[in-house]
Design a protein around this motif. Structure first.
Motif, PDB file in Angstrom:
ATOM      1  N   THR A   1       0.834  -1.207   0.000  1.00  0.00           N
ATOM      2  CA  THR A   1       0.000   0.000   0.000  1.00  0.00           C
ATOM      3  C   THR A   1       0.868   1.257   0.000  1.00  0.00           C
ATOM      4  N   ALA A   2       1.928   1.237   0.807  1.00  0.00           N
ATOM      5  CA  ALA A   2       2.815   2.402   0.886  1.00  0.00           C
ATOM      6  C   ALA A   2       3.505   2.658  -0.443  1.00  0.00           C
ATOM      7  N   ALA A   3       3.918   1.590  -1.128  1.00  0.00           N
ATOM      8  CA  ALA A   3       4.562   1.757  -2.431  1.00  0.00           C
ATOM      9  C   ALA A   3       3.586   2.366  -3.437  1.00  0.00           C
ATOM     10  N   ASN A   4       2.320   1.950  -3.387  1.00  0.00           N
ATOM     11  CA  ASN A   4       1.308   2.515  -4.284  1.00  0.00           C
ATOM     12  C   ASN A   4       1.056   3.982  -3.955  1.00  0.00           C
ATOM     13  N   ASP A   5       0.959   4.306  -2.665  1.00  0.00           N
ATOM     14  CA  ASP A   5       0.743   5.698  -2.259  1.00  0.00           C
ATOM     15  C   ASP A   5       1.895   6.587  -2.711  1.00  0.00           C
ATOM     16  N   LEU A   6       3.106   6.050  -2.684  1.00  0.00           N
ATOM     17  CA  LEU A   6       4.262   6.823  -3.135  1.00  0.00           C
ATOM     18  C   LEU A   6       4.153   7.137  -4.620  1.00  0.00           C
ATOM     19  N   GLU A   7       3.737   6.173  -5.413  1.00  0.00           N
ATOM     20  CA  GLU A   7       3.593   6.406  -6.843  1.00  0.00           C
ATOM     21  C   GLU A   7       2.496   7.432  -7.124  1.00  0.00           C
ATOM     22  N   VAL A   8       1.408   7.352  -6.351  1.00  0.00           N
ATOM     23  CA  VAL A   8       0.327   8.330  -6.520  1.00  0.00           C
ATOM     24  C   VAL A   8       0.835   9.737  -6.204  1.00  0.00           C
ATOM     25  N   SER A   9       1.610   9.876  -5.145  1.00  0.00           N
ATOM     26  CA  SER A   9       2.155  11.189  -4.773  1.00  0.00           C
ATOM     27  C   SER A   9       3.110  11.707  -5.842  1.00  0.00           C
ATOM     28  N   LYS A  10       3.900  10.814  -6.409  1.00  0.00           N
ATOM     29  CA  LYS A  10       4.820  11.229  -7.471  1.00  0.00           C
ATOM     30  C   LYS A  10       4.049  11.694  -8.705  1.00  0.00           C
ATOM     31  N   GLU A  11       2.942  11.025  -9.005  1.00  0.00           N
ATOM     32  CA  GLU A  11       2.140  11.440 -10.152  1.00  0.00           C
ATOM     33  C   GLU A  11       1.527  12.818  -9.922  1.00  0.00           C
ATOM     34  N   ALA A  12       1.121  13.093  -8.677  1.00  0.00           N
ATOM     35  CA  ALA A  12       0.574  14.415  -8.365  1.00  0.00           C
ATOM     36  C   ALA A  12       1.648  15.485  -8.555  1.00  0.00           C
ATOM     37  N   LEU A  13       2.877  15.172  -8.167  1.00  0.00           N
ATOM     38  CA  LEU A  13       3.975  16.120  -8.357  1.00  0.00           C
ATOM     39  C   LEU A  13       4.299  16.263  -9.838  1.00  0.00           C
ATOM     40  N   ARG A  14       4.238  15.162 -10.573  1.00  0.00           N
ATOM     41  CA  ARG A  14       4.483  15.218 -12.014  1.00  0.00           C
ATOM     42  C   ARG A  14       3.471  16.152 -12.701  1.00  0.00           C
ATOM     43  N   ALA A  15       2.203  16.068 -12.286  1.00  0.00           N
ATOM     44  CA  ALA A  15       1.174  16.929 -12.874  1.00  0.00           C
ATOM     45  C   ALA A  15       1.462  18.396 -12.616  1.00  0.00           C
ATOM     46  N   LEU A  16       2.158  18.689 -11.527  1.00  0.00           N
ATOM     47  CA  LEU A  16       2.470  20.078 -11.182  1.00  0.00           C
ATOM     48  C   LEU A  16       3.680  20.593 -11.942  1.00  0.00           C
ATOM     49  N   ILE A  17       4.738  19.789 -12.032  1.00  0.00           N
ATOM     50  CA  ILE A  17       5.993  20.267 -12.618  1.00  0.00           C
ATOM     51  C   ILE A  17       6.154  19.854 -14.076  1.00  0.00           C
ATOM     52  N   GLY A  18       5.262  18.998 -14.571  1.00  0.00           N
ATOM     53  CA  GLY A  18       5.285  18.654 -15.986  1.00  0.00           C
ATOM     54  C   GLY A  18       6.269  17.589 -16.377  1.00  0.00           C
ATOM     55  N   THR A  19       6.943  16.967 -15.419  1.00  0.00           N
ATOM     56  CA  THR A  19       7.902  15.910 -15.721  1.00  0.00           C
ATOM     57  C   THR A  19       7.997  14.971 -14.531  1.00  0.00           C
ATOM     58  N   ALA A  20       8.537  13.788 -14.768  1.00  0.00           N
ATOM     59  CA  ALA A  20       8.688  12.829 -13.674  1.00  0.00           C
ATOM     60  C   ALA A  20       9.680  13.375 -12.653  1.00  0.00           C
ATOM     61  N   PRO A  21       9.309  13.417 -11.375  1.00  0.00           N
ATOM     62  CA  PRO A  21      10.227  13.979 -10.376  1.00  0.00           C
ATOM     63  C   PRO A  21      11.442  13.088 -10.167  1.00  0.00           C
ATOM     64  N   ALA A  22      12.591  13.731 -10.020  1.00  0.00           N
ATOM     65  CA  ALA A  22      13.810  12.999  -9.683  1.00  0.00           C
ATOM     66  C   ALA A  22      13.814  12.707  -8.185  1.00  0.00           C
ATOM     67  N   ALA A  23      14.897  12.116  -7.714  1.00  0.00           N
ATOM     68  CA  ALA A  23      15.039  11.902  -6.273  1.00  0.00           C
ATOM     69  C   ALA A  23      14.998  13.250  -5.565  1.00  0.00           C
ATOM     70  N   LEU A  24      14.247  13.329  -4.485  1.00  0.00           N
ATOM     71  CA  LEU A  24      14.040  14.593  -3.784  1.00  0.00           C
ATOM     72  C   LEU A  24      14.906  14.652  -2.530  1.00  0.00           C
ATOM     73  N   ALA A  25      15.401  15.845  -2.249  1.00  0.00           N
ATOM     74  CA  ALA A  25      16.160  16.051  -1.013  1.00  0.00           C
ATOM     75  C   ALA A  25      15.231  15.851   0.183  1.00  0.00           C
ATOM     76  N   ARG A  26      15.699  15.142   1.188  1.00  0.00           N
ATOM     77  CA  ARG A  26      14.882  14.817   2.352  1.00  0.00           C
ATOM     78  C   ARG A  26      15.165  15.800   3.483  1.00  0.00           C
ATOM     79  N   LEU A  27      14.265  15.831   4.457  1.00  0.00           N
ATOM     80  CA  LEU A  27      14.463  16.683   5.630  1.00  0.00           C
ATOM     81  C   LEU A  27      15.651  16.196   6.449  1.00  0.00           C
ATOM     82  N   GLU A  28      16.319  17.150   7.069  1.00  0.00           N
ATOM     83  CA  GLU A  28      17.366  16.781   8.016  1.00  0.00           C
ATOM     84  C   GLU A  28      16.751  15.983   9.172  1.00  0.00           C
ATOM     85  N   SER A  29      17.598  15.258   9.877  1.00  0.00           N
ATOM     86  CA  SER A  29      17.093  14.405  10.958  1.00  0.00           C
ATOM     87  C   SER A  29      16.451  15.227  12.072  1.00  0.00           C
ATOM     88  N   ARG A  30      16.910  16.444  12.253  1.00  0.00           N
ATOM     89  CA  ARG A  30      16.306  17.335  13.244  1.00  0.00           C
ATOM     90  C   ARG A  30      16.085  18.697  12.599  1.00  0.00           C
TER      91      ARG A  30
END
Length: 438
Positions: free
Chosen positions: A193-222
């Motif tokens: 389920t989590a893997a599917n939700d991740l793909e759905v979120s990536k598609e939503a981002l793709r619709a915004l930026i017009g291309t498949a999103p690359a690897a995204l910078a993550r938040l720092e640990s704190r």
């Protein structure tokens, strides 16, 4: 203790993944988002309202020309004459309004319409910042959930293998094996389920930026938790009621409604125009039998006044006055909504800080609880089910903490958006909390 070390290593937070950051994603959205492009076109279209209104106060110049052929027969008592001749003519007319109440009102409406376009454009810009950030963090949050599911499945898998081994040597019950297997199967389903939700979120981002999103910078640990500045909810509300683009656009709408009353009431007023014209005509013949060429220059004043139009003017004035009152009530409604949204956003920041702090402490407590449970299990004081329960609580806490951190950062931006002061530097502040590419 070796098992404890391995287990805690699996539970440790994964290192941030380097990739495209929030600012880069926002710039991609500015370049490719259809909604933003539509807002830009709407701004250009709305800006034309001002020159359209101003044109009603400026002179108009018109040119007309004509050419014709005439065939005349003139019958007289003693004779009948036929005439055939051509006529060429042109006319130039200049009109300068001197007093037209309706035009002054329409000019003011044009200015207000152009201002509305600017305020709506600013609202769209702030909305794009929020949409880009939400889409970006939705992907990160979904990635966190998937990472937690994978890590939890690995930890439960090790616990399952340990339970089977202990059962074979008689130091564990079949209940431990079955419980571990059930937990493993459940987390495996959650991973899907989590893997599917991740793909759905990536598609939503793709619709915004017009291309498949690359690897995204993550938040720092704190991350540093910053309270709203100023730390006074009513000051934020006051700022919102003066700076909100939504409210400013509504106020310009009120001005348009006010000028509509003036424009319609102008039907009762006279109009006065300055006119100047030049007319030229060249007729190749006439009933007199000879050609006629004439040039006429005129300058003067033209006065017009409507005396009665069946009550239509008075009716339109009453309608416009009612619309004005309606618009005023809409503004008050918008003002209250803006104040409410600002207060809610302020409280969301405060509560978000408290939630992150509480979950940080809960995570530490759950880590210590898991450590104690594993030690108790190794000494025969706790069961495998106890270990699984402690693992589940820790992973839930880590997941909730991840969501709370993203929610807190979004709340900071929403507060400034509600107050109408959200700017790109605010996005840069959030971007500094990401682990950037080296």
């Amino acid at each position: 203790m070796k098992q404890l070390a391995v287990l805690l290593l699996l539970l440790a937070a994964s290192l941030p993944v380097m990739g495209a950051d929030l600012l880069e994603t926002y710039q991609q959205a500015k370049a490719n988002d259809p909604g933003w492009r539509a807002a830009q076109a709407g701004r250009l279209a709305g800006a034309e309202k001002a020159p359209q209104g101003r044109s009603l106060l400026l002179p108009t110049l018109g040119l007309s020309a004509a050419t014709s052929e005439s065939d005349q027969q003139v019958i007289m008592p003693s004779t009948t004459n036929n005439y055939r001749y051509g006529t060429d003519s042109y006319n130039i007319l200049l009109t300068q309004p001197l007093y037209r109440k309706q035009n002054f009102a329409a000019y003011a409406q044009g200015i207000a319409g152009a201002n509305i376009a600017e305020h709506e454009f600013e609202l769209a810009r702030q909305d794009l910042i929020l949409r880009a950030t939400l889409a970006y963090f939705d992907v990160l949050a979904a990635q966190d959930v998937l990472d937690f599911a994978v890590t939890e499945k690995d930890a439960i898998g090790r616990q399952l293998a340990l339970a089977r081994r202990n059962f074979n040597v008689g130091s564990a019950t079949l209940v431990d094996v079955h419980e571990a297997q059930a937990r493993y199967d459940l987390v495996a389903a959650q991973q899907i389920t989590a893997a599917n939700d991740l793909e759905v979120s990536k598609e939503a981002l793709r619709a915004l930026i017009g291309t498949a999103p690359a690897a995204l910078a993550r938040l720092e640990s704190r991350i540093e938790l910053q309270p709203p500045d100023p730390a006074d909810m009513e000051q934020w509300v006051q700022t919102a009621t003066t700076q909100s683009p939504r409210l400013k656009a509504q106020q310009e709408t009120l001005e348009i409604a006010r000028q509509e009353v003036e424009r319609n009431s102008g039907g009762h007023y006279p109009t006065l125009d300055l006119t100047a014209s030049r007319a030229w005509s060249d007729a190749g013949g006439s009933v007199q039998g000879f050609a006629i060429e004439s040039t006429t220059n005129q300058i003067g004043l033209q006065f017009q006044m409507s005396l009665y139009q069946g009550g239509g003017i008075a009716s339109r004035v009453r309608e416009a006055a009612a619309r004005l009152d309606e618009t005023g009530q809409r503004i008050e409604q918008t003002r209250r909504q803006v104040a409410q949204q600002t207060r809610e956003a302020y409280l969301a920041v405060i509560n978000g800080m408290a939630r992150v702090q509480a979950l940080e402490q809960a995570r530490l407590s759950n880590e210590r609880a898991l450590e104690s449970t594993v030690i108790g299990y190794e000494r025969g004081l706790r069961t495998g089910v106890d270990v699984l329960n402690a693992q589940r609580e820790l992973f839930r806490t880590r997941r909730d903490l991840s969501q709370a951190r993203y929610g807190y950062l979004i709340s900071r931006l929403r507060l400034k958006a509600a107050a109408g002061v959200l700017q790109e530097p605010d996005l840069e502040d959030i971007n500094r909390l990401l682990a950037h590419k080296q």
